[in-house]
Design a protein around this motif. Structure first.
Motif, PDB file in Angstrom:
ATOM      1  N   TYR A  11     -58.977   2.254  54.192  1.00  0.00           N
ATOM      2  CA  TYR A  11     -59.689   3.514  54.526  1.00  0.00           C
ATOM      3  C   TYR A  11     -60.383   3.086  55.406  1.00  0.00           C
ATOM      4  O   TYR A  11     -61.112   3.386  56.696  1.00  0.00           O
ATOM      5  CB  TYR A  11     -60.240   3.392  53.953  1.00  0.00           C
ATOM      6  CG  TYR A  11     -60.558   5.492  53.496  1.00  0.00           C
ATOM      7  CD1 TYR A  11     -60.223   6.491  54.336  1.00  0.00           C
ATOM      8  CD2 TYR A  11     -62.175   5.087  53.956  1.00  0.00           C
ATOM      9  CE1 TYR A  11     -60.196   7.286  55.753  1.00  0.00           C
ATOM     10  CE2 TYR A  11     -63.090   6.770  54.483  1.00  0.00           C
ATOM     11  CZ  TYR A  11     -62.134   6.862  54.600  1.00  0.00           C
ATOM     12  OH  TYR A  11     -63.286   8.198  54.771  1.00  0.00           O
ATOM     13  N   MET A  39     -59.553   2.114  58.672  1.00  0.00           N
ATOM     14  CA  MET A  39     -58.373   2.620  59.591  1.00  0.00           C
ATOM     15  C   MET A  39     -59.866   3.395  60.540  1.00  0.00           C
ATOM     16  O   MET A  39     -59.679   3.797  61.389  1.00  0.00           O
ATOM     17  CB  MET A  39     -58.052   3.974  58.590  1.00  0.00           C
ATOM     18  CG  MET A  39     -57.588   4.694  59.669  1.00  0.00           C
ATOM     19  SD  MET A  39     -57.313   6.736  59.164  1.00  0.00           S
ATOM     20  CE  MET A  39     -58.753   6.494  58.224  1.00  0.00           C
ATOM     21  N   SER A  40     -61.188   3.982  59.804  1.00  0.00           N
ATOM     22  CA  SER A  40     -62.701   4.372  60.616  1.00  0.00           C
ATOM     23  C   SER A  40     -62.470   4.058  61.595  1.00  0.00           C
ATOM     24  O   SER A  40     -63.103   4.609  62.583  1.00  0.00           O
ATOM     25  CB  SER A  40     -63.039   4.328  58.993  1.00  0.00           C
ATOM     26  OG  SER A  40     -64.191   3.467  58.550  1.00  0.00           O
ATOM     27  N   HIS A  63     -50.043  14.807  67.446  1.00  0.00           N
ATOM     28  CA  HIS A  63     -50.860  15.037  66.538  1.00  0.00           C
ATOM     29  C   HIS A  63     -51.396  14.287  65.940  1.00  0.00           C
ATOM     30  O   HIS A  63     -51.224  13.082  65.402  1.00  0.00           O
ATOM     31  CB  HIS A  63     -49.959  15.552  65.146  1.00  0.00           C
ATOM     32  CG  HIS A  63     -49.775  16.352  63.953  1.00  0.00           C
ATOM     33  ND1 HIS A  63     -51.137  15.633  63.265  1.00  0.00           N
ATOM     34  CD2 HIS A  63     -49.711  17.626  64.389  1.00  0.00           C
ATOM     35  CE1 HIS A  63     -51.216  16.639  62.231  1.00  0.00           C
ATOM     36  NE2 HIS A  63     -50.407  18.117  62.847  1.00  0.00           N
ATOM     37  N   SER A 120     -53.735  13.834  62.921  1.00  0.00           N
ATOM     38  CA  SER A 120     -54.346  13.708  61.686  1.00  0.00           C
ATOM     39  C   SER A 120     -52.929  12.758  61.400  1.00  0.00           C
ATOM     40  O   SER A 120     -52.758  11.695  60.424  1.00  0.00           O
ATOM     41  CB  SER A 120     -53.902  14.860  61.030  1.00  0.00           C
ATOM     42  OG  SER A 120     -54.565  15.404  60.761  1.00  0.00           O
ATOM     43  N   LEU A 121     -51.747  12.816  61.625  1.00  0.00           N
ATOM     44  CA  LEU A 121     -50.397  12.307  61.225  1.00  0.00           C
ATOM     45  C   LEU A 121     -50.736  10.301  61.456  1.00  0.00           C
ATOM     46  O   LEU A 121     -50.430  10.145  61.426  1.00  0.00           O
ATOM     47  CB  LEU A 121     -49.116  12.647  61.703  1.00  0.00           C
ATOM     48  CG  LEU A 121     -48.751  13.934  61.265  1.00  0.00           C
ATOM     49  CD1 LEU A 121     -47.746  14.352  62.221  1.00  0.00           C
ATOM     50  CD2 LEU A 121     -48.351  14.026  60.031  1.00  0.00           C
ATOM     51  N   ASN A 157     -53.301   9.479  62.524  1.00  0.00           N
ATOM     52  CA  ASN A 157     -54.531   8.219  61.671  1.00  0.00           C
ATOM     53  C   ASN A 157     -53.417   8.407  60.324  1.00  0.00           C
ATOM     54  O   ASN A 157     -53.733   7.118  59.563  1.00  0.00           O
ATOM     55  CB  ASN A 157     -55.612   9.295  61.316  1.00  0.00           C
ATOM     56  CG  ASN A 157     -56.231   9.333  62.612  1.00  0.00           C
ATOM     57  OD1 ASN A 157     -56.284   9.127  63.416  1.00  0.00           O
ATOM     58  ND2 ASN A 157     -57.414  10.454  62.406  1.00  0.00           N
ATOM     59  N   LEU A 158     -52.586   8.963  60.104  1.00  0.00           N
ATOM     60  CA  LEU A 158     -52.335   8.688  58.861  1.00  0.00           C
ATOM     61  C   LEU A 158     -51.565   7.357  58.481  1.00  0.00           C
ATOM     62  O   LEU A 158     -51.011   6.405  57.657  1.00  0.00           O
ATOM     63  CB  LEU A 158     -51.310   9.940  57.662  1.00  0.00           C
ATOM     64  CG  LEU A 158     -50.139   9.629  57.266  1.00  0.00           C
ATOM     65  CD1 LEU A 158     -51.133   8.773  55.673  1.00  0.00           C
ATOM     66  CD2 LEU A 158     -49.730  10.711  56.378  1.00  0.00           C
ATOM     67  N   SER A 159     -50.677   7.300  59.786  1.00  0.00           N
ATOM     68  CA  SER A 159     -50.135   5.858  60.118  1.00  0.00           C
ATOM     69  C   SER A 159     -51.031   4.721  60.376  1.00  0.00           C
ATOM     70  O   SER A 159     -50.105   3.979  60.127  1.00  0.00           O
ATOM     71  CB  SER A 159     -48.628   6.436  61.025  1.00  0.00           C
ATOM     72  OG  SER A 159     -49.823   6.451  62.111  1.00  0.00           O
ATOM     73  N   PHE A 207     -53.102   4.026  58.761  1.00  0.00           N
ATOM     74  CA  PHE A 207     -53.643   3.696  57.444  1.00  0.00           C
ATOM     75  C   PHE A 207     -52.782   3.617  56.668  1.00  0.00           C
ATOM     76  O   PHE A 207     -52.686   2.423  55.777  1.00  0.00           O
ATOM     77  CB  PHE A 207     -54.257   5.693  56.907  1.00  0.00           C
ATOM     78  CG  PHE A 207     -54.490   5.005  54.970  1.00  0.00           C
ATOM     79  CD1 PHE A 207     -56.039   4.546  55.106  1.00  0.00           C
ATOM     80  CD2 PHE A 207     -53.286   5.425  54.131  1.00  0.00           C
ATOM     81  CE1 PHE A 207     -55.907   4.110  53.344  1.00  0.00           C
ATOM     82  CE2 PHE A 207     -54.296   5.584  53.006  1.00  0.00           C
ATOM     83  CZ  PHE A 207     -55.385   4.313  52.434  1.00  0.00           C
ATOM     84  N   VAL A 208     -51.658   2.973  56.639  1.00  0.00           N
ATOM     85  CA  VAL A 208     -49.987   3.377  55.847  1.00  0.00           C
ATOM     86  C   VAL A 208     -50.117   1.664  56.472  1.00  0.00           C
ATOM     87  O   VAL A 208     -49.890   1.004  55.703  1.00  0.00           O
ATOM     88  CB  VAL A 208     -48.521   4.354  56.006  1.00  0.00           C
ATOM     89  CG1 VAL A 208     -47.705   3.667  55.165  1.00  0.00           C
ATOM     90  CG2 VAL A 208     -49.422   5.397  55.317  1.00  0.00           C
TER      91      VAL A 208
END
Length: 68
Positions: free
Chosen positions: A23, A26-27, A44, A46-47, A49-51, A53-54
Protein backbone atom coordinates in the motif's frame (compact mmCIF):
# COMPACT_ATOMS: atom_id res chain seq x y z
CA UNK A 1 6.86 -18.29 4.18
CA UNK A 2 6.47 -17.77 7.92
CA UNK A 3 2.94 -17.56 9.18
CA UNK A 4 3.64 -14.74 11.64
CA UNK A 5 6.16 -11.97 12.19
CA UNK A 6 6.86 -10.63 15.66
CA UNK A 7 6.68 -6.83 15.90
CA UNK A 8 7.48 -5.67 19.43
CA UNK A 9 6.21 -8.99 20.78
CA UNK A 10 2.95 -8.92 18.83
CA UNK A 11 2.53 -11.65 16.24
CA UNK A 12 1.03 -10.35 13.00
CA UNK A 13 0.41 -12.29 9.79
CA UNK A 14 3.19 -11.88 7.28
CA UNK A 15 0.67 -11.12 4.54
CA UNK A 16 -0.51 -8.09 6.54
CA UNK A 17 3.03 -6.72 6.64
CA UNK A 18 3.34 -7.31 2.89
CA UNK A 19 -0.01 -5.58 2.29
CA UNK A 20 1.09 -2.52 4.25
CA UNK A 21 4.35 -2.36 2.31
CA UNK A 22 2.45 -2.75 -0.97
CA UNK A 23 0.00 0.00 0.00
CA UNK A 24 2.80 2.41 0.81
CA UNK A 25 4.51 1.56 -2.46
CA UNK A 26 1.24 1.97 -4.36
CA UNK A 27 0.69 5.42 -2.90
CA UNK A 28 4.17 6.49 -4.04
CA UNK A 29 3.63 5.03 -7.52
CA UNK A 30 0.17 6.63 -7.79
CA UNK A 31 1.57 10.03 -6.86
CA UNK A 32 4.31 9.69 -9.48
CA UNK A 33 1.82 8.59 -12.14
CA UNK A 34 -0.51 11.48 -11.28
CA UNK A 35 2.39 13.92 -11.55
CA UNK A 36 3.44 12.46 -14.92
CA UNK A 37 -0.11 12.64 -16.27
CA UNK A 38 -0.46 8.93 -16.96
CA UNK A 39 -3.99 8.82 -15.53
CA UNK A 40 -5.26 10.71 -18.59
CA UNK A 41 -4.74 7.51 -20.59
CA UNK A 42 -6.25 5.14 -18.01
CA UNK A 43 -9.89 4.13 -18.46
CA UNK A 44 -10.72 3.29 -14.85
CA UNK A 45 -8.43 4.81 -12.25
CA UNK A 46 -9.61 2.62 -9.35
CA UNK A 47 -9.10 -0.64 -11.25
CA UNK A 48 -5.68 0.53 -12.36
CA UNK A 49 -4.72 1.35 -8.77
CA UNK A 50 -6.00 -2.04 -7.63
CA UNK A 51 -3.90 -3.81 -10.25
CA UNK A 52 -0.80 -1.85 -9.19
CA UNK A 53 -1.51 -2.83 -5.58
CA UNK A 54 -1.89 -6.52 -6.47
CA UNK A 55 1.35 -6.47 -8.46
CA UNK A 56 3.23 -4.81 -5.61
CA UNK A 57 1.69 -7.21 -3.09
CA UNK A 58 2.84 -10.18 -5.15
CA UNK A 59 6.32 -8.67 -5.44
CA UNK A 60 6.56 -8.05 -1.69
CA UNK A 61 5.39 -11.59 -0.90
CA UNK A 62 7.94 -12.96 -3.34
CA UNK A 63 10.72 -10.92 -1.76
CA UNK A 64 9.65 -11.92 1.75
CA UNK A 65 9.73 -15.61 0.85
CA UNK A 66 13.24 -15.18 -0.59
CA UNK A 67 14.42 -13.59 2.66
CA UNK A 68 12.95 -16.26 4.92
Amino acid sequence: MNAEISIFGVLVPSVLVCAIVAYLGMSVVARCLRYAGVYRFVWHKSLFNLSVFVCLLGLSVLLLTKVY
